[in-house]
Design an enzyme around this catalytic site. Structure first.
Site, mmCIF file in Angstrom:
data_model
loop_
_atom_site.group_PDB
_atom_site.id
_atom_site.type_symbol
_atom_site.label_atom_id
_atom_site.label_comp_id
_atom_site.label_asym_id
_atom_site.label_seq_id
_atom_site.Cartn_x
_atom_site.Cartn_y
_atom_site.Cartn_z
ATOM 1 C CG ASP A 99 -1.905 1.144 1.248
ATOM 2 O OD1 ASP A 99 -1.757 2.089 0.441
ATOM 3 O OD2 ASP A 99 -2.834 1.110 2.080
ATOM 4 C CB VAL A 100 2.048 3.530 -2.715
ATOM 5 C CG1 VAL A 100 2.548 2.424 -3.630
ATOM 6 C CG2 VAL A 100 0.723 4.111 -3.203
ATOM 7 C CG ASN A 129 1.204 2.914 -12.955
ATOM 8 O OD1 ASN A 129 0.786 3.648 -13.847
ATOM 9 N ND2 ASN A 129 0.521 1.852 -12.524
ATOM 10 C CE1 TYR A 178 -5.531 10.782 -11.698
ATOM 11 C CE2 TYR A 178 -5.786 12.442 -13.417
ATOM 12 C CZ TYR A 178 -5.280 11.235 -12.979
ATOM 13 O OH TYR A 178 -4.513 10.466 -13.821
ATOM 14 C CE LYS A 182 -1.923 11.266 -11.574
ATOM 15 N NZ LYS A 182 -0.918 10.203 -11.318
#
Length: 258
Positions: free
Chosen positions: A68-69, A95, A163, A167
């Site tokens: 789990d990043v 990713n 989102y 980013k």
């Protein structure tokens, strides 16, 4: 020296997060074809094991590690396994990421915002931080980090504030890593992918909200071309870098979204 290190001492070691599906899976499979030993990280064991088993059947080397990043302890455990098994890391493809429902900002739960930021920003930072530390100390020193950004790192879709913000943050992190890594031969790139056809992006073919308020279908490209772009960057020597690359479906609405 462990058996794993002996078997892979001449191989390049890559880590792909979110490797069980979509772009991550396609990139992992491409890197395996290019001769990398690939560590497959993700939250769901079944798709990771499926990729690893297919690699083994093809005579390739892959290791699935449930991760789990968002969790510093989980990321630390992942890199402990990498160091123990291989002794080094040559490539990280950061990713793993999620999106959020397209709703007006005031209808978006705070928990959703936090989950997107924790996955897309903190997760990228935690993996890059651990990779940077390993690459800085290994012999020979150095390595490459490729962050999966998005078209939304430059131009948002409607109702995509979590989102889009995440980013944009990745873009700044990419530039910082590229700068800070110079002394240690650690190279960092960002690839911004637009409308690669995966299980998650298939809904775009049925129509998505445009900037002028109408719903429209959008052209898509085979995910293979996104993977090929990552493979191209990964194949460069550390003396060369592509800081930012955009690969997208040619006719998608990016340059002028409504």
């Amino acid at each position: 020296m462990s058996e794993s290190i002996q078997q892979t001492q001449n191989a390049r070691i890559a880590l792909v997060t979110g490797a069980g599906s979509g772009i991550g899976r396609a990139v992992a499979q491409g890197l395996l074809q290019d001769g990398f030993t690939v560590v497959l990280a993700g939250r769901r064991p079944e798709p990771l094991n499926e990729v690893a088993q297919a690699a083994k059947a093809a005579g390739q080397h892959a290791l699935a590690v449930v991760t789990d990043v968002r969790d510093p302890v989980s990321v630390e455990a992942l890199f402990t396994i990498i160091k123990s098994n291989y002794g080094r890391l040559d490539l990280l493809f950061n990713n793993a990421g999620i999106s959020s429902p397209a709703v007006p900002m005031d209808e978006l739960p705070v928990e959703t915002w936090l989950n997107v930021i924790n996955t897309n920003v903190t997760g990228v930072f935690l993996c890059a931080r651990a990779a940077f530390g390993l690459m800085r100390k290994q012999v020979p020193q150095g390595g490459r980090i490729i962050n999966n950004g998005s078209i939304s790192a430059h131009t948002p879709r409607p109702f995509s504030s979590p989102y889009t913000a995440s980013k944009h943050a990745v873009l700044g992190l990419t530039k910082s890593i590229a700068l800070d890594g110079r002394t240690f031969d650690i190279v960092c790139s960002q690839i911004d992918i637009g409308n690669a056809l995966t299980e998650l992006s298939a809904r775009t073919t049925k129509g998505v909200l445009q900037a002028d308020g109408h719903i429209a279908t959008e052209p898509m490209m085979d995910v293979k071309y996104a993977a090929d772009a990552v493979r191209h960057i990964a194949a460069l020597p550390l003396s060369a870098n592509i800081l930012n690359m955009t690969v997208m479906a040619t006719k998608m609405p990016f340059a002028g979204r409504g």
